[in-house]
Design a protein around this motif. Structure first.
Motif, short mmCIF file in Angstrom:
data_model
loop_
_atom_site.label_atom_id
_atom_site.label_comp_id
_atom_site.label_asym_id
_atom_site.label_seq_id
_atom_site.Cartn_x
_atom_site.Cartn_y
_atom_site.Cartn_z
N HIS A 1 3.06 1.00 -0.24
CA HIS A 1 2.70 2.07 0.50
C HIS A 1 0.97 2.03 0.20
CE1 HIS A 1 2.34 5.93 2.25
NE2 HIS A 1 1.52 6.62 1.22
N SER A 2 0.09 2.31 1.28
CA SER A 2 -1.16 2.58 0.90
C SER A 2 -1.65 3.45 2.01
CB SER A 2 -1.83 1.01 1.16
OG SER A 2 -1.96 0.78 2.53
N GLU A 3 -2.69 4.29 1.71
CA GLU A 3 -3.32 5.29 2.88
C GLU A 3 -4.74 5.60 2.24
OE1 GLU A 3 -1.05 8.69 3.52
OE2 GLU A 3 -0.37 8.87 1.21
N MET A 4 -5.35 6.31 3.08
CA MET A 4 -6.61 6.68 2.78
C MET A 4 -7.47 7.59 3.96
SD MET A 4 -8.53 3.04 3.52
CE MET A 4 -10.24 3.29 3.15
N GLY A 5 -8.20 8.35 3.56
CA GLY A 5 -9.12 9.23 4.47
C GLY A 5 -8.41 10.68 4.51
N VAL A 6 -8.75 11.26 5.48
CA VAL A 6 -8.35 12.65 5.83
C VAL A 6 -6.91 13.08 5.88
CG1 VAL A 6 -8.48 14.50 7.43
CG2 VAL A 6 -10.57 13.08 7.00
N ASN A 7 -6.11 12.07 6.49
CA ASN A 7 -4.73 12.07 6.66
C ASN A 7 -3.96 11.87 5.30
OD1 ASN A 7 -4.80 12.75 9.36
ND2 ASN A 7 -4.64 10.66 9.76
N ALA A 8 -4.72 11.55 4.14
CA ALA A 8 -4.22 11.12 2.80
C ALA A 8 -4.74 12.19 1.86
CB ALA A 8 -4.50 9.86 2.53
N GLU A 9 -5.34 13.26 2.31
CA GLU A 9 -5.97 14.46 1.50
C GLU A 9 -7.29 13.74 0.87
OE1 GLU A 9 -3.08 15.40 -1.35
OE2 GLU A 9 -1.93 16.88 0.21
N GLY A 10 -7.73 12.73 1.71
CA GLY A 10 -9.14 12.30 1.50
C GLY A 10 -9.07 11.04 0.21
N LEU A 11 -7.91 10.62 -0.07
CA LEU A 11 -7.56 9.83 -1.04
C LEU A 11 -7.80 8.27 -0.58
CD1 LEU A 11 -4.83 11.42 -3.11
CD2 LEU A 11 -7.30 11.72 -3.56
N ASP A 12 -7.97 7.27 -1.38
CA ASP A 12 -7.87 5.86 -1.12
C ASP A 12 -7.16 5.21 -1.98
OD1 ASP A 12 -8.35 3.28 -0.44
OD2 ASP A 12 -10.66 3.30 -1.16
N GLY B 1 -9.24 7.28 -13.13
CA GLY B 1 -9.05 7.09 -11.52
C GLY B 1 -9.20 5.74 -11.53
N ILE B 2 -9.30 5.47 -9.90
CA ILE B 2 -9.13 4.13 -9.41
C ILE B 2 -10.47 3.83 -8.71
CG2 ILE B 2 -8.21 2.52 -7.67
CD1 ILE B 2 -6.43 3.09 -9.98
N SER B 3 -11.13 2.66 -8.83
CA SER B 3 -12.44 2.51 -8.18
C SER B 3 -11.99 2.22 -6.80
CB SER B 3 -12.95 1.16 -8.82
OG SER B 3 -13.21 1.32 -10.24
N SER B 4 -13.11 2.90 -6.18
CA SER B 4 -12.98 2.72 -4.43
C SER B 4 -14.40 2.04 -4.23
CB SER B 4 -12.79 4.15 -3.80
OG SER B 4 -12.85 4.09 -2.58
N GLY B 5 -15.34 2.23 -4.49
CA GLY B 5 -16.64 1.65 -3.98
C GLY B 5 -17.98 2.02 -4.73
N SER B 6 -19.06 1.54 -4.37
CA SER B 6 -20.33 1.68 -4.84
C SER B 6 -21.68 1.34 -4.27
CB SER B 6 -20.26 0.78 -6.58
OG SER B 6 -20.49 -0.53 -6.23
N THR C 1 -27.03 2.43 -10.69
CA THR C 1 -25.63 2.27 -10.25
C THR C 1 -25.12 3.39 -10.07
OG1 THR C 1 -24.89 1.50 -12.27
CG2 THR C 1 -25.66 -0.17 -11.06
N ALA C 2 -24.13 3.38 -9.15
CA ALA C 2 -23.28 4.58 -8.81
C ALA C 2 -21.91 4.19 -8.27
CB ALA C 2 -24.10 5.80 -7.96
N SER C 3 -20.91 4.71 -8.39
CA SER C 3 -19.56 4.39 -8.11
C SER C 3 -18.87 5.48 -7.86
CB SER C 3 -18.68 3.50 -8.88
OG SER C 3 -18.55 4.15 -10.32
N ILE C 4 -17.81 5.58 -6.91
CA ILE C 4 -16.76 6.36 -6.32
C ILE C 4 -15.22 6.20 -6.89
CG2 ILE C 4 -16.58 5.50 -4.04
CD1 ILE C 4 -16.09 8.45 -3.27
N GLY C 5 -14.79 6.98 -7.75
CA GLY C 5 -13.65 6.76 -8.19
C GLY C 5 -12.60 7.84 -7.68
N VAL C 6 -11.38 7.53 -7.40
CA VAL C 6 -10.40 8.35 -6.77
C VAL C 6 -9.39 8.79 -7.97
CG1 VAL C 6 -8.41 8.59 -5.17
CG2 VAL C 6 -10.36 6.99 -4.63
N PRO C 7 -9.36 10.39 -8.08
CA PRO C 7 -8.72 10.69 -9.59
C PRO C 7 -7.22 10.22 -9.69
CG PRO C 7 -9.80 12.33 -8.32
CD PRO C 7 -9.97 11.38 -7.43
N ILE C 8 -6.52 9.83 -10.46
CA ILE C 8 -5.29 9.31 -10.77
C ILE C 8 -4.19 10.30 -10.74
CG2 ILE C 8 -5.37 9.26 -13.09
CD1 ILE C 8 -3.74 6.67 -11.26
N GLU C 9 -4.65 11.40 -11.16
CA GLU C 9 -3.75 12.67 -11.26
C GLU C 9 -3.39 13.15 -9.71
OE1 GLU C 9 -5.04 15.70 -13.84
OE2 GLU C 9 -4.19 14.46 -15.43
N LYS C 10 -4.48 12.93 -8.94
CA LYS C 10 -4.22 13.45 -7.54
C LYS C 10 -3.54 12.42 -6.69
CE LYS C 10 -7.98 16.68 -6.92
NZ LYS C 10 -9.28 16.89 -6.04
#
Length: 447
Positions: A278-289, A390-395, A416-425
């Motif tokens: 399973h994989s999903e991302m974006g608004v329909n996935a509550e913003g998660l990646d 979390g999980i690394s998404s981009g930078s 440098t800056a990166s975006i992570g997706v919270p693991i609990e969410k």
């Protein structure tokens, strides 16, 4: 994916502007970490902490634990006093700070042992304003909306931040005048010995169709394993990034693409260890990646059923629990390209549009960190202390050949800056969607 350069500079700089009076507080008196926890950290991890964070191992573990206590305390205020709670963070000197909108609330917070900071708008008001801003952006024509890099909430300065491209269209955006507290920024376009078995942060390759000698190199994707997980039925999984699934750009929800441990001498002979369930991302996935990789027997036999993440210089860090992002908390990320790098949480909630190969884009919501993250690190594990964060998404450094060059080139833009997706969410969303009762493997519950 690339994260706007100025986001890191704006948030990090604001952390140094707090008045001294706002930092007065008494930290909780009980010990936050034990000597055993400190001595269990590998020497290589200690070196990374000292190099990247300028902290002792005791300070690193203490701040990571204190951030979680602050998060729990903030949850209580968020529920019981939504009109006065305005955010929280770990200050640069390690002290936990809670922002509130009234002196009465400040007195209560101070009595509970936390530093206070007076704010104008509550977190609920700022979130409502950001929601209005996001609705306005999504209604714009694509050639205009593409000039918006991200929206976020700067809790340190109590404002909504919109990052726009430094282009004629970006500079000419007729921003909504109904939003208060809006700031516009413009940006240019280890726990033991070395273990050879694959673990979080190590490399996997994937293709839309089964890998063969006829598979073009450009159709082979490279990403990093995230955290190992287990379902209620005992089946093994790995949680990684959603955009790593080759099928993700074709639909909102995807899966089925095979995943391989790479054979570095002949990639076509790589070992299939499972597939994207399973994989999903974006608004329909509550913003998660995020993605859930179902592991087969070969994956389990390879070692992807242990609570471990690749640390510095190949060492192993054992995951002891999960955590939530708190501004100022120390973090370290593991990825197949840039290996193990450390930093801090810069923002606990940031929205970033991710452009996909098919010309569409998805709005991803995660937390921003100062760790160096390069192309191929996507899906890798992010830790705070020894907890899964979390999980690394981009930078903003995804195109750099290495972190040394990235730090030099990006220094004037805040680093440098990166975006992570919270693991609990991620786990909460995946369980609601799949019904697997997934849980991240940890030291106390590895099976």
């Amino acid at each position: 994916m690339r994260l706007p350069l100025v986001l890191r500079a704006a948030i990090l700089a604001s952390a140094t502007l707090l008045p001294a009076a706002a930092l007065a507080q008494a930290a909780p008196h009980e010990p936050l970490v034990t000597e055993k926890q400190v001595t269990q950290l590998p020497a290589e991890l200690v070196d990374a902490i000292k190099r990247d964070l300028k902290l002792t191992p005791e300070q690193y573990l203490e701040r990571a634990e204190l951030a979680q206590r602050l998060g729990t305390y903030s949850d209580g205020l968020r529920e019981s006093a939504p009109d006065t709670f305005a955010g929280s963070w770990i200050a640069t000197d390690g002290r936990p700070i809670v922002a509130v909108t009234t002196t009465e609330a400040a007195q209560r917070v101070s009595a509970d042992g936390y530093g206070t900071h007076m704010a104008t708008k509550s977190e609920r008001q700022l979130e409502a304003a950001r929601g209005q801003l996001n609705q306005w952006i999504t209604a714009l024509p694509q050639d205009v909306s593409s000039q918006v890099n991200s929206t976020s909430i700067d809790v340190l300065n109590n404002q909504v931040v919109i990052d726009v491209v430094n282009s004629p269209i970006g500079r000419a955006l007729n921003l909504p005048t109904l939003l208060a507290q809006l700031k516009v920024i413009v940006s240019p376009g280890g726990g033991g010995p070395v273990d050879p078995r694959p673990q979080g942060g190590d490399t996997y390759v994937t293709t839309a169709k089964p890998l063969s000698a006829a598979t073009p190199v450009e159709e082979i994707g490279v990403c990093s394993f995230g955290f190992n997980a287990v379902g209620a039925d005992g089946d093994a999984y790995n949680v990684s990034a959603g955009h790593c699934d080759p099928a993700q750009g074709q639909s909102g929800v995807a899966g089925g693409s095979p995943v391989y441990l790479p054979n570095h001498t002949d990639v076509t002979r790589s070992t299939e260890i499972g597939s994207f369930e399973h994989s999903e991302m974006g608004v329909n996935a509550e913003g998660l990646d995020y993605s859930v990789i179902g592991l087969n027997k070969a994956g389990v036999d390879a070692g992807l059923n242990h609570p471990t993440v690749r640390g510095a210089n190949g060492t192993t860090v054992t995951v002891t629990g999960t955590a939530r992002p708190i501004v100022g908390a120390p973090i370290c990320k593991s990825g197949q390209t840039s290996a193990f790098t450390c930093g801090i949480v810069l923002a606990d909630s940031v929205d970033v549009p991710l452009d996909l190969a098919n010309g569409t884009n998805r709005l991803v919501r995660g937390f921003a960190g100062s760790t160096c993250t390069l192309s191929g690190d996507s899906g890798g594990a992010i830790l705070t202390g020894t907890r899964a964060l979390g999980i690394s998404s981009g930078s903003n450094a995804s195109g750099a050949p290495n972190c040394t060059e990235a730090n030099l080139v990006l220094a004037l833009d805040g680093g440098t800056a990166s975006i992570g997706v919270p693991i609990e969410k991620i786990v909460e969303r995946a369980n609601a969607t799949l019904g697997r009762d997934l849980r991240i493997r940890t030291q106390d519950a590895p099976a």
